[in-house]
Design a protein around this motif. Structure first.
Motif, PDB file in Angstrom:
ATOM      1  N   ALA A 100       0.833  -1.202   0.000  1.00 28.79           N
ATOM      2  CA  ALA A 100       0.000   0.000   0.000  1.00 28.79           C
ATOM      3  C   ALA A 100       0.871   1.257   0.000  1.00 28.79           C
ATOM      4  O   ALA A 100       0.576   2.215  -0.702  1.00 28.79           O
ATOM      5  CB  ALA A 100      -0.922   0.000   1.215  1.00 28.79           C
ATOM      6  N   ARG A 101       1.922   1.257   0.746  1.00 29.79           N
ATOM      7  CA  ARG A 101       2.792   2.425   0.835  1.00 29.79           C
ATOM      8  C   ARG A 101       3.485   2.693  -0.495  1.00 29.79           C
ATOM      9  O   ARG A 101       3.738   3.826  -0.864  1.00 29.79           O
ATOM     10  CB  ARG A 101       3.833   2.213   1.929  1.00 29.79           C
ATOM     11  CG  ARG A 101       4.637   3.436   2.222  1.00 29.79           C
ATOM     12  CD  ARG A 101       5.515   3.315   3.459  1.00 29.79           C
ATOM     13  NE  ARG A 101       5.453   2.043   4.133  1.00 29.79           N
ATOM     14  CZ  ARG A 101       6.497   1.233   4.321  1.00 29.79           C
ATOM     15  NH1 ARG A 101       7.686   1.570   3.903  1.00 29.79           N
ATOM     16  NH2 ARG A 101       6.364   0.094   4.957  1.00 29.79           N
ATOM     17  N   ASN A 102       3.829   1.645  -1.242  1.00 24.16           N
ATOM     18  CA  ASN A 102       4.536   1.796  -2.504  1.00 24.16           C
ATOM     19  C   ASN A 102       3.605   1.893  -3.707  1.00 24.16           C
ATOM     20  O   ASN A 102       4.064   1.894  -4.831  1.00 24.16           O
ATOM     21  CB  ASN A 102       5.508   0.629  -2.697  1.00 24.16           C
ATOM     22  CG  ASN A 102       6.636   0.687  -1.692  1.00 24.16           C
ATOM     23  OD1 ASN A 102       7.054   1.764  -1.290  1.00 24.16           O
ATOM     24  ND2 ASN A 102       7.118  -0.464  -1.280  1.00 24.16           N
ATOM     25  N   CYS A 103       2.315   1.971  -3.476  1.00 19.92           N
ATOM     26  CA  CYS A 103       1.353   2.057  -4.571  1.00 19.92           C
ATOM     27  C   CYS A 103       1.478   3.419  -5.257  1.00 19.92           C
ATOM     28  O   CYS A 103       1.498   4.452  -4.596  1.00 19.92           O
ATOM     29  CB  CYS A 103      -0.067   1.878  -4.048  1.00 19.92           C
ATOM     30  SG  CYS A 103      -1.314   2.074  -5.331  1.00 19.92           S
ATOM     31  N   HIS A 104       1.560   3.413  -6.561  1.00 21.62           N
ATOM     32  CA  HIS A 104       1.640   4.657  -7.325  1.00 21.62           C
ATOM     33  C   HIS A 104       0.354   4.826  -8.124  1.00 21.62           C
ATOM     34  O   HIS A 104       0.370   5.051  -9.323  1.00 21.62           O
ATOM     35  CB  HIS A 104       2.871   4.652  -8.227  1.00 21.62           C
ATOM     36  CG  HIS A 104       4.136   4.634  -7.433  1.00 21.62           C
ATOM     37  ND1 HIS A 104       4.591   5.733  -6.741  1.00 21.62           N
ATOM     38  CD2 HIS A 104       5.013   3.646  -7.178  1.00 21.62           C
ATOM     39  CE1 HIS A 104       5.705   5.424  -6.118  1.00 21.62           C
ATOM     40  NE2 HIS A 104       5.989   4.173  -6.360  1.00 21.62           N
ATOM     41  N   CYS A 105      -0.766   4.695  -7.446  1.00 18.31           N
ATOM     42  CA  CYS A 105      -2.072   4.820  -8.084  1.00 18.31           C
ATOM     43  C   CYS A 105      -2.483   6.290  -8.104  1.00 18.31           C
ATOM     44  O   CYS A 105      -2.188   7.026  -7.175  1.00 18.31           O
ATOM     45  CB  CYS A 105      -3.124   4.021  -7.317  1.00 18.31           C
ATOM     46  SG  CYS A 105      -2.665   2.300  -7.111  1.00 18.31           S
ATOM     47  N   PRO A 106      -3.181   6.716  -9.169  1.00 22.94           N
ATOM     48  CA  PRO A 106      -3.659   8.105  -9.193  1.00 22.94           C
ATOM     49  C   PRO A 106      -4.562   8.396  -8.006  1.00 22.94           C
ATOM     50  O   PRO A 106      -5.333   7.546  -7.575  1.00 22.94           O
ATOM     51  CB  PRO A 106      -4.450   8.194 -10.496  1.00 22.94           C
ATOM     52  CG  PRO A 106      -3.954   7.071 -11.331  1.00 22.94           C
ATOM     53  CD  PRO A 106      -3.547   5.992 -10.370  1.00 22.94           C
ATOM     54  N   ARG A 107      -4.437   9.618  -7.465  1.00 26.15           N
ATOM     55  CA  ARG A 107      -5.281  10.033  -6.355  1.00 26.15           C
ATOM     56  C   ARG A 107      -6.675  10.307  -6.888  1.00 26.15           C
ATOM     57  O   ARG A 107      -6.857  10.793  -7.975  1.00 26.15           O
ATOM     58  CB  ARG A 107      -4.694  11.292  -5.711  1.00 26.15           C
ATOM     59  CG  ARG A 107      -5.415  11.705  -4.445  1.00 26.15           C
ATOM     60  CD  ARG A 107      -4.682  12.813  -3.727  1.00 26.15           C
ATOM     61  NE  ARG A 107      -4.533  14.030  -4.501  1.00 26.15           N
ATOM     62  CZ  ARG A 107      -5.500  14.953  -4.622  1.00 26.15           C
ATOM     63  NH1 ARG A 107      -6.663  14.782  -4.040  1.00 26.15           N
ATOM     64  NH2 ARG A 107      -5.293  16.032  -5.327  1.00 26.15           N
ATOM     65  N   ARG A 108      -7.684   9.973  -6.098  1.00 28.72           N
ATOM     66  CA  ARG A 108      -9.072  10.216  -6.487  1.00 28.72           C
ATOM     67  C   ARG A 108      -9.663  11.298  -5.590  1.00 28.72           C
ATOM     68  O   ARG A 108      -9.306  11.426  -4.435  1.00 28.72           O
ATOM     69  CB  ARG A 108      -9.897   8.942  -6.374  1.00 28.72           C
ATOM     70  CG  ARG A 108      -9.506   7.929  -7.431  1.00 28.72           C
ATOM     71  CD  ARG A 108     -10.500   6.795  -7.501  1.00 28.72           C
ATOM     72  NE  ARG A 108     -10.165   5.882  -8.559  1.00 28.72           N
ATOM     73  CZ  ARG A 108     -10.637   5.972  -9.804  1.00 28.72           C
ATOM     74  NH1 ARG A 108     -11.467   6.927 -10.114  1.00 28.72           N
ATOM     75  NH2 ARG A 108     -10.305   5.099 -10.715  1.00 28.72           N
TER      76      ARG A 108
END
Length: 74
Positions: A7-15
């Protein structure tokens, strides 16, 4: 990899609160690894920004909704 580290390393776009994707950086150079999840790569020189809306609400259809202002940062 442990779940917390994933979760900490997730590079998902912010919503946003409406579940829209939030693009905060737009340009031809990476703003840095920590900001790449909200970066949209663009070509060098002049370019156009187009918005695509799916199932638009009435405000988009009647023109009362205005997209956020895009500011050039040097």
């Amino acid at each position: 990899m442990p779940k917390a580290e994933t979760a900490r390393n997730c590079h998902c776009p912010r919503r946003t609160s409406t579940q829209s994707l939030c693009i905060e950086e737009l340009g031809n150079k990476s703003p840095g690894r920590d900001k790449e999840s909200n970066w949209l790569p663009a070509p060098t020189g002049n370019f156009s920004i187009w918005l695509r809306t799916y199932w638009p609400g009435q405000a988009i259809l009647d023109g009362t909704w205005k997209p956020p202002v895009v500011r050039m940062v040097k």
